[in-house]
Design a protein around this motif. Structure first.
Motif, PDB file in Angstrom:
ATOM      1  N   GLU A  69       0.758  -1.407  -0.052  1.00 44.23           N
ATOM      2  CA  GLU A  69      -0.072   0.005   0.141  1.00 44.23           C
ATOM      3  C   GLU A  69       0.873   1.099  -0.150  1.00 44.23           C
ATOM      4  N   SER A  70       2.026   1.145   0.789  1.00 45.38           N
ATOM      5  CA  SER A  70       2.962   2.349   0.951  1.00 45.38           C
ATOM      6  C   SER A  70       3.537   2.684  -0.375  1.00 45.38           C
ATOM      7  N   PHE A  71       3.812   1.897  -1.455  1.00 47.28           N
ATOM      8  CA  PHE A  71       4.205   1.821  -2.701  1.00 47.28           C
ATOM      9  C   PHE A  71       3.180   1.797  -3.741  1.00 47.28           C
ATOM     10  N   GLU A  72       1.890   1.719  -3.426  1.00 47.49           N
ATOM     11  CA  GLU A  72       0.950   2.015  -4.322  1.00 47.49           C
ATOM     12  C   GLU A  72       0.733   0.665  -5.421  1.00 47.49           C
ATOM     13  N   ILE A  73       1.243  -0.699  -4.970  1.00 47.09           N
ATOM     14  CA  ILE A  73       1.316  -1.651  -5.734  1.00 47.09           C
ATOM     15  C   ILE A  73      -0.305  -2.323  -5.830  1.00 47.09           C
ATOM     16  N   ALA A  74      -0.569  -2.080  -7.044  1.00 47.65           N
ATOM     17  CA  ALA A  74      -1.953  -2.478  -7.346  1.00 47.65           C
ATOM     18  C   ALA A  74      -2.010  -3.817  -8.213  1.00 47.65           C
ATOM     19  N   ALA A  75      -0.998  -4.109  -8.854  1.00 45.36           N
ATOM     20  CA  ALA A  75      -0.754  -5.483  -9.616  1.00 45.36           C
ATOM     21  C   ALA A  75       0.624  -5.837  -9.539  1.00 45.36           C
ATOM     22  N   VAL A  76       0.606  -7.250  -9.583  1.00 43.02           N
ATOM     23  CA  VAL A  76       1.997  -7.781  -9.717  1.00 43.02           C
ATOM     24  C   VAL A  76       2.352  -8.387 -11.065  1.00 43.02           C
ATOM     25  N   PRO A  77       3.527  -8.595 -11.524  1.00 42.25           N
ATOM     26  CA  PRO A  77       4.521  -7.932 -10.946  1.00 42.25           C
ATOM     27  C   PRO A  77       4.873  -6.400 -11.134  1.00 42.25           C
ATOM     28  N   ALA A  78       5.492  -6.158  -9.927  1.00 43.11           N
ATOM     29  CA  ALA A  78       5.747  -4.594 -10.104  1.00 43.11           C
ATOM     30  C   ALA A  78       7.125  -4.077  -9.234  1.00 43.11           C
ATOM     31  N   PHE A  79       7.880  -3.237  -9.823  1.00 46.93           N
ATOM     32  CA  PHE A  79       9.297  -3.207  -9.519  1.00 46.93           C
ATOM     33  C   PHE A  79       9.667  -1.574  -9.020  1.00 46.93           C
ATOM     34  N   ILE A  80      10.182  -1.512  -7.738  1.00 46.77           N
ATOM     35  CA  ILE A  80      10.482  -0.124  -7.472  1.00 46.77           C
ATOM     36  C   ILE A  80      11.849   0.016  -7.167  1.00 46.77           C
ATOM     37  N   ILE A  81      12.225   1.226  -7.564  1.00 44.76           N
ATOM     38  CA  ILE A  81      13.825   1.616  -7.323  1.00 44.76           C
ATOM     39  C   ILE A  81      13.951   2.767  -6.425  1.00 44.76           C
ATOM     40  N   LEU A  82      14.637   2.346  -5.554  1.00 43.01           N
ATOM     41  CA  LEU A  82      14.597   3.129  -4.232  1.00 43.01           C
ATOM     42  C   LEU A  82      16.065   3.953  -4.300  1.00 43.01           C
ATOM     43  N   LYS A  83      16.231   5.337  -4.001  1.00 43.34           N
ATOM     44  CA  LYS A  83      17.461   5.948  -4.164  1.00 43.34           C
ATOM     45  C   LYS A  83      17.386   7.043  -3.094  1.00 43.34           C
ATOM     46  N   ASN A  84      18.036   6.916  -2.065  1.00 41.42           N
ATOM     47  CA  ASN A  84      18.277   7.842  -1.005  1.00 41.42           C
ATOM     48  C   ASN A  84      16.952   7.677  -0.005  1.00 41.42           C
ATOM     49  N   GLY A  85      16.390   6.504   0.040  1.00 36.63           N
ATOM     50  CA  GLY A  85      15.203   6.196   0.677  1.00 36.63           C
ATOM     51  C   GLY A  85      13.845   6.482  -0.065  1.00 36.63           C
ATOM     52  N   LYS A  86      14.154   7.168  -0.986  1.00 35.87           N
ATOM     53  CA  LYS A  86      12.746   7.562  -1.785  1.00 35.87           C
ATOM     54  C   LYS A  86      12.586   6.726  -3.178  1.00 35.87           C
ATOM     55  N   ILE A  87      11.371   6.834  -3.527  1.00 32.46           N
ATOM     56  CA  ILE A  87      11.198   6.194  -4.806  1.00 32.46           C
ATOM     57  C   ILE A  87      11.680   6.917  -5.948  1.00 32.46           C
ATOM     58  N   SER A  88      12.428   6.332  -6.935  1.00 36.45           N
ATOM     59  CA  SER A  88      13.188   7.038  -7.995  1.00 36.45           C
ATOM     60  C   SER A  88      12.882   6.491  -9.249  1.00 36.45           C
ATOM     61  N   ASP A  89      12.148   5.523  -9.204  1.00 40.90           N
ATOM     62  CA  ASP A  89      11.746   4.979 -10.543  1.00 40.90           C
ATOM     63  C   ASP A  89      10.736   3.752 -10.340  1.00 40.90           C
TER      64      ASP A  89
END
Length: 234
Positions: A69-89
């Motif tokens: 929920e915190s990353f707004e994942i509504a469907a899988v697969p999904a990939f999040i790139i974190l940079k400095n603790g924040k979503i970068s991509d």
């Protein structure tokens, strides 16, 4: 592999992000029942072998609903790139080429700090250009729905319900798949001051999301607005 791990309840993701703030962390949200995840998990593992300067973390979505929920994942697969603790991509869906290209970019930037993650164009100029683009999209149809996926193949339950409601009320509408453009996806939330999707616009004005549309249908306001559009087109 030391740089690839499965998230478990005893692993503090925030602490891990802090420990690796000078490099990127790639999160892989997956589910055992989703066949598309099988192939992408293999791709993810191969990328972890290749790019050892990055941290790769697999997260079984159904075991960590709060994180999803915190990353707004509504469907899988999904990939999040974190940079400095924040979503970068982010990369949504089973798109191996896009995932490979995205991760490669961050691996190169980690190896050479002089490489920028984005262009050198000023943030102010980019914002103006983006807002112009968003306004054009919003006004491209009298009724415009920004959804995850397409009307024929929605990628989340909320988007599917919005499409069904519009179709049930025989509304002619335009749509935009926000999963295809991360800049639009993030920029529209700031532009509209509405943090989630779907978003529905009528005559260039934000109506709201699924709950708001349902409420407007219950009180007849939605039908009245649609009727006014239909009358203006005749």
């Amino acid at each position: 592999m030391a740089n690839l791990l499965d998230l478990t309840p005893d692993v503090d993701l925030k602490k891990l992000a802090e420990e690796h703030k000078n490099s990127a962390i790639v999160l892989n949200f997956w589910a055992a029942w989703a066949k598309a995840c099988d192939q992408m998990n293999d791709v993810f593992a191969e990328l972890a072998k290749k790019y050892t300067t990055l941290k790769f973390i697999k997260i079984e979505a159904e075991k960590f609903p709060d994180i999803c929920e915190s990353f707004e994942i509504a469907a899988v697969p999904a990939f999040i790139i974190l940079k400095n603790g924040k979503i970068s991509d982010r990369v949504d869906g089973a798109n191996a080429p896009e995932l490979t290209t995205t991760i490669s970019k961050y691996a190169k930037a980690t190896a050479d700090p002089t490489i920028k993650y984005s262009s050198d164009q000023s943030k102010a100029t980019r914002k103006v250009d983006l807002n112009t683009h968003l306004k054009e999209l919003i006004n491209s149809s009298p009724v415009m729905a920004f959804i995850k996926g397409t009307p024929s193949q929605p990628r989340c339950g909320f988007s599917r319900q919005i499409v069904e409601i519009l179709n049930d009320h025989k509304v002619k509408f335009g749509s935009f798949d926000i999963l295809t453009d991360e800049e639009v996806r993030q920029g529209l939330k700031e532009y509209s001051k509405w943090p989630t999707y779907p978003q529905v616009y009528i005559n260039g004005e934000l109506i709201g999301g699924l709950d708001v549309v349902k409420e407007m249908i219950d009180n007849g306001e939605f039908q009245s607005m649609i009727s006014n559009i239909a009358n203006s087109e005749t």
